[in-house]
Design an enzyme around this catalytic site. Structure first.
Site, PDB file in Angstrom:
ATOM      1  CD  GLU A  77      36.976  36.174  42.636  1.00  0.00           C
ATOM      2  OE1 GLU A  77      36.445  37.157  43.182  1.00  0.00           O
ATOM      3  OE2 GLU A  77      36.355  35.151  42.332  1.00  0.00           O
ATOM      4  CG  ASP A  78      37.356  40.501  40.448  1.00  0.00           C
ATOM      5  OD1 ASP A  78      37.252  39.264  40.329  1.00  0.00           O
ATOM      6  OD2 ASP A  78      36.539  41.214  41.054  1.00  0.00           O
TER       7      ASP A  78
END
Ligand code: MN
Length: 482
Positions: A77-78
């Site tokens: 996600e990051d």
């Protein structure tokens, strides 16, 4: 320069074979590089978080794929890491776990009205696929709560309340008592600050007094037990704050009604010794009959087992005792995670089989086949899983596990849908009762049926279980069509 210079991976790798150790080290380096210069709200390098999550799971002796996935859990996600990167480097299982955790987070972040229901539904359904996804989510939440003070103030309360409502509940259903207690206690001061302050004020003097009392009397008990039991450990545990707050609410804030603020815990090596210890205590100290609980013969639905008793102990003080074996203790603290415990020999050999036996998992799989609406799912959870459960027996001694407030209709449907459709009453403990009767824990129930009987709208007011309500509704719907 690496943003995190002194990784200590001892906790993650100890007791694992060299392949697994290498895999874990590689996952750490990979995540460390991927998160690069990213920082937490606390100002620490980001990698501190996945490392802490992995350590929590290592404490539960989770298997290597779980540890690897925990280290990688925020990379999809990051960071720029792709699914392909993860599967190439760490295999399909790690990718599956990371993807599932990311998906849940995704849904959580979406700010729609039914977010919490939907998330809860997704969490539970993911759990039915692979319990490790939920273990990682729980550990992730636990560590985020530990650093909640660094979050923007406007978000703290909301996160704290959700943590209690969702994650606390999930941990409870999995019999992860320690996880549930920690999540709730970390969230409590942020979720309900005034209540928390009030509680602390109220209980502080009691805690101190109780602890002194138990320390003083432990040697007396030790001597008493050692006359008949060879191996045992006597200890005490302090009740978790949030669960104490809940209990006090039920007791109208009357603290003198709480006997387990601080309780003795006796850990022995066999089931026989559990009962032996109980007998010794009861011979010496008078018990409160209503508070003798045999969760060994009849475990709680989440699998919790122990003997509980509250006795007039030394100096006439009411004290609760919890008696259990080492094994029961491990399960009471770690619950489902104990099934996943990593071991060199068996590498979590029967974990899946054990897990599949859990009633909750079967139920989830069943629901998944027909529930799509999050609020319907939430109702089902609330009524079927989160409510207090009761055990009701058939005349042959089979046990049915039902939510509190269930009627003979619910009981009838657990036997067979035909019996449910035609039930017109029941004989409970030898007495005729009407359909509106509320079954009690320990009732022996024999359903009476009549061919003329059929479900009516009134039945929906009496039925509690999802299965019964669903069946009744579908029959009512069909009969309306005619
Ligand atoms: Mn995270």
């Amino acid at each position: 320069m690496s943003p995190y210079n002194e990784p200590n991976l001892d906790k993650l790798i100890s007791g694992r074979d060299s392949n697994d150790q290498a895999k874990i080290k590689k996952a750490f380096e990979f995540a460390n590089k991927a998160h690069g210069e990213q920082k937490r709200h606390s100002g620490e390098p980001y990698i501190v978080h996945p490392l802490a999550v992995a350590e929590i799971l290592a404490d539960f002796s989770c298997d290597t794929d779980t540890i690897v996935a925990a280290l990688l859990h925020d990379t999809l996600e990051d960071t720029k890491v792709t699914e392909q990167d993860i599967s190439n480097n760490f295999g399909e299982t790690a990718l599956f776990l990371v993807r599932a955790v990311t998906k849940i987070k995704d849904i959580e972040n979406r700010d729609t009205k039914d977010t919490s229901y939907r998330t809860l539904m997704r969490m539970f359904f993911a759990m039915a696929d692979d319990i490790r996804v939920i273990l990682i989510k729980l550990a992730d939440r636990l560590h985020n709560l530990k650093t909640l003070e660094f979050m923007p103030e406007s978000r703290r309360k909301d996160i704290a309340i959700k943590s209690i409502q969702m994650y606390g509940s999930v941990a409870e259903r999995l019999n992860m008592g320690e996880m549930k207690g920690q999540i709730e206690d970390l969230a409590f001061p942020f979720a309900y600050p005034e209540k928390y302050a009030e509680l602390m004020e109220l209980v502080k003097p009691y805690f101190e007094e109780r602890k002194k009392y138990l320390a003083k009397n432990a040697p007396i008990l030790e001597k008493l037990l050692s006359e008949s039991i060879a191996n045992f450990k006597i200890d005490y545990r302090v009740k978790h704050q949030y669960s104490l707050y809940q209990k006090l609410k039920r007791k109208n804030n009357n603290i003198s009604q709480i006997h387990d603020l601080v309780a003795f815990r006796i850990i022995v090596s066999s089931v026989e010794d559990c009962y032996r210890a109980l007998g010794i205590l009861h011979q010496r100290y008078k018990p409160l009959p209503k508070l003798i609980k045999d969760y060994i013969a009849v475990p709680k639905p989440n699998g919790y087992s122990s003997l509980h008793t509250t006795v007039f102990c030394e100096d006439g003080e009411l004290v609760e005792f919890q008696i259990r074996t080492h094994d029961m203790h491990l399960h009471a603290e770690n619950g489902i995670a104990a099934h996943w415990a990593y071991s060199e020999q068996g590498k979590s050999k029967n974990a899946r089989a054990d897990f599949a036996d859990l009633a909750i998992v079967n139920k989830l799989r069943e629901w998944r086949s027909y529930i799509q609406n999050p609020s319907e799912f939430y109702d089902a959870l609330r009524l079927d899983l989160f409510k207090q459960r009761i055990f009701v027996f058939t005349p042959n001694g089979d046990v049915k596990d039902l939510p509190e407030g269930s009627s003979p209709i619910d009981f009838a449907y657990t036997i067979h849908s035909d019996i449910g459709d035609h039930c017109n009453g029941a004989i409970v403990n030898g007495q005729m009762v009407p359909l509106k009767y509320k079954l009690q824990n320990g009732d022996v129930c024999d359903i009476t049926t009549s061919k003329k009987q059929k479900p009516s709208h009134d039945w929906l007011k009496l039925a509690r279980t999802t299965e019964a309500r669903r069946r009744i509704r579908s029959i009512l719907k069909d009969s309306n069509k005619i």
